[in-house]
Design a protein around this motif. Structure first.
Motif, short mmCIF file in Angstrom:
data_model
loop_
_atom_site.label_atom_id
_atom_site.label_comp_id
_atom_site.label_asym_id
_atom_site.label_seq_id
_atom_site.Cartn_x
_atom_site.Cartn_y
_atom_site.Cartn_z
N ALA A 103 -18.45 -4.25 -52.56
CA ALA A 103 -18.86 -3.27 -51.54
C ALA A 103 -20.26 -2.77 -51.83
N GLY A 104 -20.59 -2.60 -53.11
CA GLY A 104 -21.92 -2.16 -53.48
C GLY A 104 -23.01 -3.14 -53.05
N ARG A 105 -22.73 -4.41 -53.18
CA ARG A 105 -23.71 -5.42 -52.76
C ARG A 105 -23.99 -5.33 -51.26
N VAL A 106 -22.92 -5.14 -50.48
CA VAL A 106 -23.10 -4.99 -49.04
C VAL A 106 -23.89 -3.72 -48.74
N ALA A 107 -23.59 -2.64 -49.46
CA ALA A 107 -24.26 -1.36 -49.21
C ALA A 107 -25.76 -1.46 -49.43
N LEU A 108 -26.17 -2.11 -50.52
CA LEU A 108 -27.60 -2.22 -50.81
C LEU A 108 -28.32 -3.04 -49.74
N ARG A 109 -27.60 -3.94 -49.10
CA ARG A 109 -28.21 -4.79 -48.08
C ARG A 109 -28.21 -4.15 -46.70
N THR A 110 -27.21 -3.32 -46.41
CA THR A 110 -27.03 -2.85 -45.03
C THR A 110 -27.11 -1.34 -44.83
N MET A 111 -27.02 -0.55 -45.89
CA MET A 111 -26.88 0.88 -45.73
C MET A 111 -28.13 1.69 -46.06
N VAL A 112 -29.08 1.12 -46.77
CA VAL A 112 -30.21 1.92 -47.26
C VAL A 112 -31.17 2.29 -46.13
N SER A 145 -21.86 4.66 -48.20
CA SER A 145 -20.59 4.40 -47.50
C SER A 145 -19.57 3.55 -48.23
N CYS A 146 -19.73 3.31 -49.52
CA CYS A 146 -18.70 2.58 -50.26
C CYS A 146 -17.50 3.49 -50.52
N PRO A 147 -16.33 2.91 -50.80
CA PRO A 147 -15.15 3.75 -51.04
C PRO A 147 -15.18 4.47 -52.37
N LEU A 148 -15.89 3.95 -53.35
CA LEU A 148 -16.01 4.60 -54.65
C LEU A 148 -17.12 3.90 -55.43
N GLY A 149 -17.49 4.50 -56.56
CA GLY A 149 -18.41 3.84 -57.46
C GLY A 149 -19.77 4.49 -57.56
N ALA A 150 -20.42 4.25 -58.69
CA ALA A 150 -21.78 4.70 -58.96
C ALA A 150 -22.37 3.74 -59.98
#
Length: 360
Positions: free
Chosen positions: A240-249, A203-208
């Motif tokens: 945003a990536g840091r939040v994703a790894l903590r909340t989205m997986v 769910s991040c706006p961009l990136g890999a």
């Protein structure tokens, strides 16, 4: 609007937006953006590798990985329907100077025998020598199918034994890990480089991210610069990536459950879909052959509040994600079933679907 086109349509969460707005920034070219450095270290630790690098997209990650691992003028082995081969605009030949050697798999997976044969074929003086095996997990065109770490290790072992490097296109690797209840690091250990996307189910706006040994990541960093992927205050992406790894997986399991529910409901309505084959968040529905108006299906769904990609090659592709609830999956399945019934017996109408293929 219920949007089932792809998990790429997910928007960042309020927590991500807040983190992006408050990110501590520097210049990534000079390697002094603290948020990027922290995020890359976090990813490397999570995947159990030495190093990681932030990139703009999964395709960019695949490009720079291949260019770091495979000399120009050589060939790369890919499954025949791999995203790298059919959905990334031909970069192996146009950018990297590499010749794809497609191998037909079953459910997106190349057999050990087929891989061995493909490697042998590349040893002829009439062929571009083979230098790289590219695997995909989950496999997009196979309906989000998962390759187990054990199966992946077998193929990587054959490649390494024959002098090939191995790259894993893990755009949805966290979906694979959640599906099997395994650590994501289990999928990464047998390969030389791995990419995964932040902007799909996470769910991040961009990136890999590209991950691997420190030596290889330094090479990918140079290739990233060459193809225009150098960044400055990239901490806004990394935050945003840091939040994703903590909340989205962990929550990806909800997407898998909704995909299974969607497939089951459509099967029960008489459509050609196998719920037992749904392993992650992608559902393929085989549409009736003969008189069936796919353009009508697409336009009617949109008119009634459900966005789908135009059917392609007789299949309808549906993707669940964070912004699809269980009730919305049920609503969409009922509307799809009803509209498919109405599309039966209709002559195909003309519609401009340019640029709308279901590829992501």
């Amino acid at each position: 609007m219920i949007d089932l086109r792809s998990d790429t349509i997910t928007t960042p969460t309020p927590e991500m937006i807040e983190a992006m707005s408050r990110a501590e920034l520097g210049d990534d070219f000079f390697r002094d953006d603290p948020t990027v450095l922290d995020f890359e270290a976090q990813v490397a630790d999570l995947l159990g590798v030495e190093s990681a690098m932030l990139v703009i997209s999964g395709t960019m990650g695949n490009i720079v990985s291949a260019m770091a691992l495979a000399p120009r003028g050589t060939s790369i082995i890919v499954e025949a329907t791999a995203h790298i081969h059919i959905n990334e605009s031909g970069w192996p030949s146009t950018i990297a100077g590499l010749t794809p050697r497609p191998v037909q798999g079953i459910g997106g997976m190349i057999s050990a025998t087929a891989l061995t044969d493909a490697i042998a074929a590349g040893q002829s003086r009439l062929s571009a020598p083979t230098s790289l095996l590219c695997l995909e997990n989950t496999h997009n065109a196979a309906g989000g199918r998962v390759m187990s770490p054990e199966d992946l290790a077998v193929l990587a072992g054959i490649a390494h034994d024959n002098g090939l490097n191995v790259h894993l296109d893990g755009a949805r690797i966290f979906n694979a890990a959640i599906s099997l209840g395994r650590s994501v690091s289990d999928f990464v250990q047998p390969v030389d480089t791995t990419t995964f996307c932040l902007c799909k189910g996470l769910s991040c706006p961009l990136g890999a991210v590209v991950a691997g040994s420190s030596e290889i990541i330094e090479k990918t960093r140079r290739w990233r610069q060459i193809i225009g992927g150098g960044m400055r205050q990239a901490g806004v992406i990394a935050a945003a990536g840091r939040v994703a790894l903590r909340t989205m997986v962990a929550r990806l399991e909800e997407d898998h459950q909704n995909a299974k529910l969607l497939a089951t409901r459509l099967r029960d309505a008489g459509l050609d879909v196998d719920p037992s084959a749904i392993e992650t968040n992608i559902v393929f529905v085989n549409l009736p052959s003969g008189n069936f108006d796919t353009a009508y299906l697409h336009s009617e769904m949109l008119e009634n509040g459900v966005r789908i990609s135009p059917p392609k090659a007789g299949r309808l592709r549906l993707v669940t994600h964070r912004e699809i609830t269980q009730s919305e999956a049920l609503m969409a399945s009922d509307l799809i079933a009803k509209t498919c019934e109405a599309a039966r017996g209709r002559q195909l109408s003309s519609v401009n679907n340019a640029g709308m293929d279901a590829i992501y």
